[in-house]
Write a protein that holds these residues in place. Sequence first.
Motif, PDB file in Angstrom:
ATOM      1  N   MET A  26       0.852  -1.197   0.000  1.00  0.00           N
ATOM      2  CA  MET A  26       0.000   0.000   0.000  1.00  0.00           C
ATOM      3  C   MET A  26       0.888   1.247   0.000  1.00  0.00           C
ATOM      4  SD  MET A  26      -2.423  -1.468   3.062  1.00  0.00           S
ATOM      5  CE  MET A  26      -3.784  -0.312   3.150  1.00  0.00           C
ATOM      6  N   LYS A  27       0.648   2.149  -0.949  1.00  0.00           N
ATOM      7  CA  LYS A  27       1.485   3.354  -1.032  1.00  0.00           C
ATOM      8  C   LYS A  27       0.656   4.603  -0.728  1.00  0.00           C
ATOM      9  CE  LYS A  27       3.026   7.066  -3.434  1.00  0.00           C
ATOM     10  NZ  LYS A  27       2.354   8.100  -4.245  1.00  0.00           N
ATOM     11  N   PHE A  28       1.177   5.462   0.121  1.00  0.00           N
ATOM     12  CA  PHE A  28       0.478   6.695   0.496  1.00  0.00           C
ATOM     13  C   PHE A  28       1.293   7.907   0.050  1.00  0.00           C
ATOM     14  CE2 PHE A  28      -1.099   3.392   3.179  1.00  0.00           C
ATOM     15  CZ  PHE A  28      -2.463   3.635   3.245  1.00  0.00           C
ATOM     16  N   GLY A  29       0.673   8.791  -0.729  1.00  0.00           N
ATOM     17  CA  GLY A  29       1.351   9.983  -1.240  1.00  0.00           C
ATOM     18  C   GLY A  29       1.454  11.079  -0.201  1.00  0.00           C
ATOM     19  N   GLY A  30       2.105  12.180  -0.590  1.00  0.00           N
ATOM     20  CA  GLY A  30       2.404  13.277   0.328  1.00  0.00           C
ATOM     21  C   GLY A  30       1.198  13.865   1.041  1.00  0.00           C
ATOM     22  N   THR A  31       0.102  14.105   0.311  1.00  0.00           N
ATOM     23  CA  THR A  31      -1.078  14.690   0.965  1.00  0.00           C
ATOM     24  C   THR A  31      -1.693  13.714   1.964  1.00  0.00           C
ATOM     25  OG1 THR A  31      -1.928  14.411  -1.263  1.00  0.00           O
ATOM     26  CG2 THR A  31      -2.263  16.546  -0.262  1.00  0.00           C
ATOM     27  N   TYR A 192      -2.704   4.896  -2.728  1.00  0.00           N
ATOM     28  CA  TYR A 192      -3.658   5.791  -2.062  1.00  0.00           C
ATOM     29  C   TYR A 192      -3.231   7.233  -2.306  1.00  0.00           C
ATOM     30  CZ  TYR A 192      -5.624   1.822   0.420  1.00  0.00           C
ATOM     31  OH  TYR A 192      -6.251   0.653   0.725  1.00  0.00           O
ATOM     32  N   THR A 193      -4.181   8.052  -2.816  1.00  0.00           N
ATOM     33  CA  THR A 193      -3.823   9.422  -3.143  1.00  0.00           C
ATOM     34  C   THR A 193      -4.963  10.380  -2.807  1.00  0.00           C
ATOM     35  OG1 THR A 193      -2.925  10.820  -4.900  1.00  0.00           O
ATOM     36  CG2 THR A 193      -4.467   9.106  -5.597  1.00  0.00           C
ATOM     37  N   ASP A 194      -4.853  11.636  -3.280  1.00  0.00           N
ATOM     38  CA  ASP A 194      -5.821  12.656  -2.861  1.00  0.00           C
ATOM     39  C   ASP A 194      -6.988  12.808  -3.834  1.00  0.00           C
ATOM     40  OD1 ASP A 194      -4.389  13.768  -4.913  1.00  0.00           O
ATOM     41  OD2 ASP A 194      -3.710  15.529  -3.808  1.00  0.00           O
ATOM     42  N   VAL A 195      -7.088  11.925  -4.826  1.00  0.00           N
ATOM     43  CA  VAL A 195      -8.266  11.895  -5.709  1.00  0.00           C
ATOM     44  C   VAL A 195      -8.771  10.445  -5.723  1.00  0.00           C
ATOM     45  CG1 VAL A 195      -7.766  13.883  -7.201  1.00  0.00           C
ATOM     46  CG2 VAL A 195      -6.672  11.692  -7.694  1.00  0.00           C
ATOM     47  N   ILE A 198      -8.222   7.443 -11.323  1.00  0.00           N
ATOM     48  CA  ILE A 198      -7.771   8.099 -12.549  1.00  0.00           C
ATOM     49  C   ILE A 198      -9.010   8.679 -13.235  1.00  0.00           C
ATOM     50  CG2 ILE A 198      -6.554   7.788 -14.738  1.00  0.00           C
ATOM     51  CD1 ILE A 198      -4.840   7.029 -12.300  1.00  0.00           C
ATOM     52  N   PHE A 199      -8.927   9.934 -13.622  1.00  0.00           N
ATOM     53  CA  PHE A 199     -10.063  10.626 -14.233  1.00  0.00           C
ATOM     54  C   PHE A 199      -9.816  10.894 -15.720  1.00  0.00           C
ATOM     55  CE2 PHE A 199     -13.082  12.023 -10.893  1.00  0.00           C
ATOM     56  CZ  PHE A 199     -12.462  11.418  -9.806  1.00  0.00           C
ATOM     57  N   SER A 200     -10.917  11.248 -16.414  1.00  0.00           N
ATOM     58  CA  SER A 200     -10.815  11.537 -17.855  1.00  0.00           C
ATOM     59  C   SER A 200     -10.016  12.815 -18.116  1.00  0.00           C
ATOM     60  CB  SER A 200     -12.214  11.634 -18.462  1.00  0.00           C
ATOM     61  OG  SER A 200     -12.969  12.590 -17.744  1.00  0.00           O
ATOM     62  N   ALA A 201      -9.745  13.595 -17.091  1.00  0.00           N
ATOM     63  CA  ALA A 201      -8.828  14.749 -17.154  1.00  0.00           C
ATOM     64  C   ALA A 201      -8.498  15.072 -15.706  1.00  0.00           C
ATOM     65  CB  ALA A 201      -9.486  15.947 -17.833  1.00  0.00           C
ATOM     66  N   ASP A 202      -7.489  15.893 -15.487  1.00  0.00           N
ATOM     67  CA  ASP A 202      -7.162  16.271 -14.106  1.00  0.00           C
ATOM     68  C   ASP A 202      -8.404  16.903 -13.459  1.00  0.00           C
ATOM     69  OD1 ASP A 202      -6.264  17.371 -11.739  1.00  0.00           O
ATOM     70  OD2 ASP A 202      -4.385  18.110 -12.596  1.00  0.00           O
ATOM     71  N   PRO A 203      -8.976  16.254 -12.436  1.00  0.00           N
ATOM     72  CA  PRO A 203     -10.227  16.784 -11.858  1.00  0.00           C
ATOM     73  C   PRO A 203     -10.067  18.182 -11.258  1.00  0.00           C
ATOM     74  CG  PRO A 203      -9.355  14.944 -10.533  1.00  0.00           C
ATOM     75  CD  PRO A 203      -8.534  15.022 -11.783  1.00  0.00           C
ATOM     76  N   ARG A 204      -8.827  18.594 -11.026  1.00  0.00           N
ATOM     77  CA  ARG A 204      -8.630  19.956 -10.505  1.00  0.00           C
ATOM     78  C   ARG A 204      -8.800  20.997 -11.598  1.00  0.00           C
ATOM     79  NH1 ARG A 204      -7.114  18.792  -5.547  1.00  0.00           N
ATOM     80  NH2 ARG A 204      -5.989  16.820  -5.376  1.00  0.00           N
ATOM     81  N   LEU A 205      -8.646  20.566 -12.865  1.00  0.00           N
ATOM     82  CA  LEU A 205      -8.770  21.503 -13.976  1.00  0.00           C
ATOM     83  C   LEU A 205     -10.138  21.376 -14.641  1.00  0.00           C
ATOM     84  CD1 LEU A 205      -7.539  23.505 -15.977  1.00  0.00           C
ATOM     85  CD2 LEU A 205      -6.495  21.580 -17.173  1.00  0.00           C
TER      86      LEU A 205
END
Length: 409
Positions: A26-31, A192-195, A198-205
């Motif tokens: 299990m991998k956990f990113g910075g956020t 494990y990440t903050d979204v 995987i989305f059809s585009a960067d969900p932040r944009l």
Amino acid sequence: MSETTFEPVPAVEPDEPPAAAGTLVMKFGGTSVADPEKIRRVASRLVEAKRAGSRVVAVVSAMGQHTDELVSLAHEVSPQPKPREMDMLISVGERISCALVAMAIADLGLDAISLTGSQAGIVTDTVHGKAKIVEVRAHRIHEALDSDRIVLVAGFQGVSTDFDITTLGRGGSDTTAVALAAALGADYCEIYTDVPGIFSADPRLVPGAQKLDEVTFEEMLEMASSGARVLATRSIEVARSHNVRLHVRSTFEEGEGTWIREEDETMLEKALISGVVHQREETVYRVDGARPAQLFGALANASVNVDTIVQTNAEIVFSAPVEDKPDAERTLEGLGVSWTCRDDLGKVSLVGAGMKSHPGVAAKTFATLESAGIEAAIVSTSPIKIACHVPSSDVDRAVQALHEAFELA
Ligand code: ADP
Ligand code: ASP
Ligand code: MG
């Protein structure tokens, strides 16, 4: 620099114990580990997985923006820090977070041990700042798992064949996790990440972007190498060659994320386009009068990750990541060729396995950009990708226009 011969993917030691069933990486990113409260939540998740019966190995990134802060600190002290010392410095962030998670697990009543990349047996080549894993000597991890411990491994680092600390390039904790999953014979690797996936585009944009249930290794490779920073490109290469299925999911919400795996019949009816990926900046070089074999040989020796290449007569145009610019410049100067570069371009790429069998994607891409008044400086394609270099200031608009035109929302 010493020459290292290496296998392109991590090899498992031949005398390694047989792949253990039920090993979970299990991998956990910075956020996911950004503050003490989040660290305790990660610890609870790991304890849960262990109590459910898995042999648990966790890879953690540095807390929040810690790696960026360490990089800035180095540049405040020295204009051109030595790559070896840079690796000594920036590998520290991951050591901090994995020690803290191990402490929090102990408070929950289970035994845990934190290991640096070197202690975990991650052996790399000697290229500081973007080392490649050449071997995983996992006996210490096996021993700890056998004595019923949860194992924490500091992401994004290893020890080189010259016994120096190396780092794997930005986002490299993903690669640590996948390489460990391959070496330990884990069925799959959870990122494990903050979204939520995987989305059809960067969900932040693109707020209307859709979460994808499944993505093929090939699509994910194209998406990652075209700028979707959600997974490191190298991690997908390793996953594909060792057939490690990846599950990208949210640290903060329950629920299925996105599975990345080999393409099969059930995926044949895939949508034409899976996603629109962007990169706000990519340096584009124009070189005159160089022999391609010599030019790209020299760039490869300098570990420059060349992306798009276009050659017409004596002129060669290629692109490479912004962070590779000092190496690229040094190489071009060394060759004594005449060259220029542009720093005002970014890249928008459409990726989809369904594209292989459907003409017309390029036509629609050009029409969409044209009606948005965006001019592409370079266009390049692969069987499942169309990439357009456009002015950096137009990248966001281009992503939104293409996402809408291909009805991905
Ligand atoms: P971590 O710290 O967990 O490794 P990253 O910041 O490296 O996380 O990657 C996650 C980020 O990737 C998301 O916050 C999101 O903004 C970005 N991203 C870019 N493209 C995509 C995409 N197509 N799908 C999901 N996330 C994406
Ligand atoms: N901490 C490193 C980075 O910020 C590695 C990682 O997060 O995967 O790039
Ligand atoms: Mg990342």
